[in-house]
Design an enzyme around this catalytic site. Structure first.
Site, PDB file in Angstrom:
ATOM      1  N   SER A   1      -6.097   4.602   4.435  1.00  0.00           N
ATOM      2  CA  SER A   1      -5.911   3.022   4.265  1.00  0.00           C
ATOM      3  C   SER A   1      -5.279   2.545   2.923  1.00  0.00           C
ATOM      4  CB  SER A   1      -7.260   2.123   4.715  1.00  0.00           C
ATOM      5  OG  SER A   1      -7.478   2.149   5.695  1.00  0.00           O
TER       6      SER A   1
ATOM      7  N   ARG B   1       0.685  -1.165  -0.044  1.00  0.00           N
ATOM      8  CA  ARG B   1       0.070   0.128   0.002  1.00  0.00           C
ATOM      9  C   ARG B   1       1.027   1.022  -0.013  1.00  0.00           C
ATOM     10  NH1 ARG B   1      -3.693   0.052   4.630  1.00  0.00           N
ATOM     11  NH2 ARG B   1      -2.674  -2.026   5.580  1.00  0.00           N
TER      12      ARG B   1
ATOM     13  N   GLU C   1     -19.615   4.326  -3.408  1.00  0.00           N
ATOM     14  CA  GLU C   1     -18.701   3.968  -4.160  1.00  0.00           C
ATOM     15  C   GLU C   1     -19.248   3.877  -5.721  1.00  0.00           C
ATOM     16  OE1 GLU C   1     -19.575   2.247  -1.423  1.00  0.00           O
ATOM     17  OE2 GLU C   1     -17.736   2.601  -0.162  1.00  0.00           O
TER      18      GLU C   1
ATOM     19  N   PHE D   1     -16.190  -3.008  -1.834  1.00  0.00           N
ATOM     20  CA  PHE D   1     -16.904  -1.686  -2.273  1.00  0.00           C
ATOM     21  C   PHE D   1     -16.452  -1.300  -3.732  1.00  0.00           C
ATOM     22  CE2 PHE D   1     -15.315  -1.705   2.480  1.00  0.00           C
ATOM     23  CZ  PHE D   1     -16.504  -2.473   2.734  1.00  0.00           C
TER      24      PHE D   1
END
Lengths: 293, 320
Positions: B41, B14, B62, B88
């Protein structure tokens, strides 16, 4: 405002556009006449009233105004307007919905010049329009973005996601026009899901300026568009246009059954007469184009 | 050629995603990034901090996230990255992805960070084991699953410069480093990571390192020489590499941290079924939902740890 056709001239453009729209749907043997006819005056005023900066020779120039037909099933009306504006030959209207035709059943940017977004699945156009309005800001351009919505698609949650988000980002020059013909596929809107009303309050709660008009009265439509241009410099604007589904063809008017079916030959002739087409012209059209009979 | 050993260091997928977005944003002043209230995140917040005018956090919506991303991308004059958790992004917004991103092949790069069973303690609601299946099914969408930070970076650069739609499947977990920093990535080109003659293991994502470890165990414990392939892109998939390997080994195992329905296994199966039919064993999440637990615990529960993989493969080979 640049000089524009008189109201009588706009009404005449709309009458001719209604004729071509019904011809296209008749030849296709399927399509959505009700919602095409209800939005026609709003479309004519928009495109021929000088509110949309587009160039058919350069349909995707970066600073053009964007018009997103969120109610993609009004494709026949939209195609007719694009043809009248010179985006493509009018004869093409008679290939609507046929295999290989650039005029898909619901508008598709892949297929048709002048179309900004591929729609047909309801409730998505306002989000797309918001993205385009934000792009103008990123690129330092001041084009306008219009989203043409149906009333039924206000039942889609995504419409309200976009409405809220437009407020958050203080979207500029974003204008929603709601074709409030009060009929959806199954029945009158209040019978299916009355919760969309009151429309204005909901948009206002989302931070939008609202205007309510008769969607067939050109004085009101032009005034609303003028007001929207001014106010949308500050906040997004929603115009609730109260319309008649099937407007202009008596037997289709305000009738849920004409949401999504094509007239047969007899009904087609009746519709043409309603719209002021002479029997001779109808006969000529049918003998030239109608392969069904 | 490749660095990988059992004790390879781990790389933060990430973080490298966030850093690479910033790098790309510096090179490309038109590029835009969107997120749906998960930017800390997914690490897209790093881009947002440096380029606030080109970053749109739309909140928890979304469908609208993908709609706005599509509106930004419809002119096809820039790359638009849109991130959220996979559940999502690909699940909630599937139809919007299909109607706009897929149908019009828009330059929207959908990058999901929380995928598969290793989402862990959040439980089944967040463990997206079906994303590859539903993204693969949409025409035009290229599906790429990087196995470590080095290839991830190359994938992001490639997605940025390539017109059209991408789904890039990242992860919450740190992954062991498998590739050297100068690894190359070409869409539809896989990497042969270990040569062998007895069977072919095709793996993606975290399962690439697990497959390499399993291959070592198979060799040490049973004398079985497994070939290991990372296709990197599941769509398009490197059919030539798969067929060539299957011709040699005559047996193929696929390993993915994804449902065995519609994912890598089926993609490999389709190619081999048509061009070189050999027995194929699909290993992944069976047709069930996950549950809460740590990533490591869940990988063990679903028998996806290297020692378990080696045993499963060995047992399967004995049935042939």
């Amino acid at each position: 405002m640049v000089s524009r056709p008189s109201i009588q001239e706009l009404q005449e453009i709309a009458r001719r556009a209604r004729i071509e729209t019904i011809k296209a749907i008749y030849l296709a043997g399927s399509g959505h006449p009700g919602g095409s006819l209800s939005i026609m005056d709003l479309l004519v005023a928009l495109y021929f009233g000088g509110y949309v900066n587009v160039d058919p020779k350069n349909p995707y120039k970066p600073d053009r105004d964007r018009v997103i037909l969120s109610k993609g099933h009004a494709a026949p009306a939209f195609y007719t307007i694009l043809a009248f504006k010179g985006f493509f030959d009018k004869e093409l209207l008679y290939t609507l919905r046929q295999l290989g035709s650039p005029l898909q059943g619901h508008v598709s940017r892949k297929h048709t010049p002048g179309v900004e977004a591929s729609t047909g699945s309801l409730g998505q156009g306002l989000s797309i329009a918001l993205g385009m309005a934000l792009k103008a800001r990123v690129d330092g351009l001041d084009y306008r973005t219009y989203a043409l919505l149906s009333d039924g698609e206000l039942q889609e949650g995504m419409t309200w996601e976009a409405a809220m988000t437009a407020k958050h980002f203080k979207a500029k020059r974003l204008i929603a026009v709601i074709d409030n013909n009060n009929i959806q596929l199954d029945d009158f809107v209040p019978k299916v899901n009355s919760g969309i009303y009151p429309i204005e309050d909901k948009f206002q709660a989302c931070g939008w300026h609202t205007i309510t008009i008769d969607g067939h009265d050109y004085n009101q439509i032009l005034e609303a568009y003028d007001e929207a241009l001014k106010v949308s410099e500050e906040k997004p604007v929603a115009i609730r246009a109260i319309t008649v589904k099937g407007k202009g063809v008596k037997f289709m008017e305000n009738t849920p059954a004409w949401h999504g079916k094509a007239p047969d030959r007899e009904k087609f002739i009746e519709a043409m007469k309603d719209l002021g087409v002479s029997e001779k012209e109808i006969e000529e059209f049918l003998s030239k184009y109608d392969r069904k009979n | 050629m490749f660095l990988y050993t059992k004790d390879a260091p781990k790389g933060d997928i990430r973080k490298v995603y966030g850093e690479t977005l910033v790098e790309l944003g510096r090179k490309d002043p038109k590029m835009c990034v969107l997120d749906g209230d998960l930017s800390t995140s997914t690490k897209t917040a790093m881009f947002g901090k440096e380029f606030p005018d080109r970053f749109f956090n739309v909140g928890i919506d979304e469908q609208n996230l993908v709609g706005v991303a599509s509106g930004l991308a419809y002119d096809k004059d820039r790359a638009v990255f849109a991130s959220s958790f996979s559940m999502f992004l690909t699940g909630r917004a599937w139809e919007i992805i299909r109607q706009h991103v897929g149908y019009n092949d828009l330059p929207v790069k959908l990058v999901a960070t929380h995928t598969g069973i290793t989402v862990g303690p959040d439980g089944a609601s967040h463990q997206m084991n079906e994303d590859i299946a539903i993204m693969r099914a949409i025409p035009n969408i290229r599906v790429v699953v990087p196995a470590d930070i080095h290839i991830l970076k190359k994938v992001l650069y490639k997605a940025h410069e390539t017109p059209g739609a991408f789904y890039i499947r990242l992860t919450r977990e740190k992954f062991p480093i498998v590739y050297p920093e100068d690894v190359e990535f070409e869409l539809g080109k896989g990497h042969l990571l270990r040569e062998g003659k007895d069977l072919t293991i095709v793996a993606i994502g975290l399962m690439v390192s697990h497959a390499l470890d399993a291959a070592t165990i198979l060799k040490e414990k049973y004398g079985i020489e497994a070939e290991v392939i990372d296709p990197v892109s599941v769509k398009p998939i490197d059919g030539n590499l798969l067929v060539e390997s299957a011709r040699k080994t005559k047996k193929v195992v696929t390993i993915e941290e994804h449902s065995i329905i519609g994912g890598l296994g089926d993609a490999v199966f389709s190619v081999l079924g048509e061009h070189y039919p050999v027995p194929v064993k699909k290993i992944g999440i069976p047709d069930v939902f996950g549950e809460s637990g740590t990533a490591q615990e869940l990988l063990r529960k679903f028998e996806l740890m290297p020692d378990q993989l080696a045993e499963r493969i060995y047992k399967w080979l004995k049935t042939l």
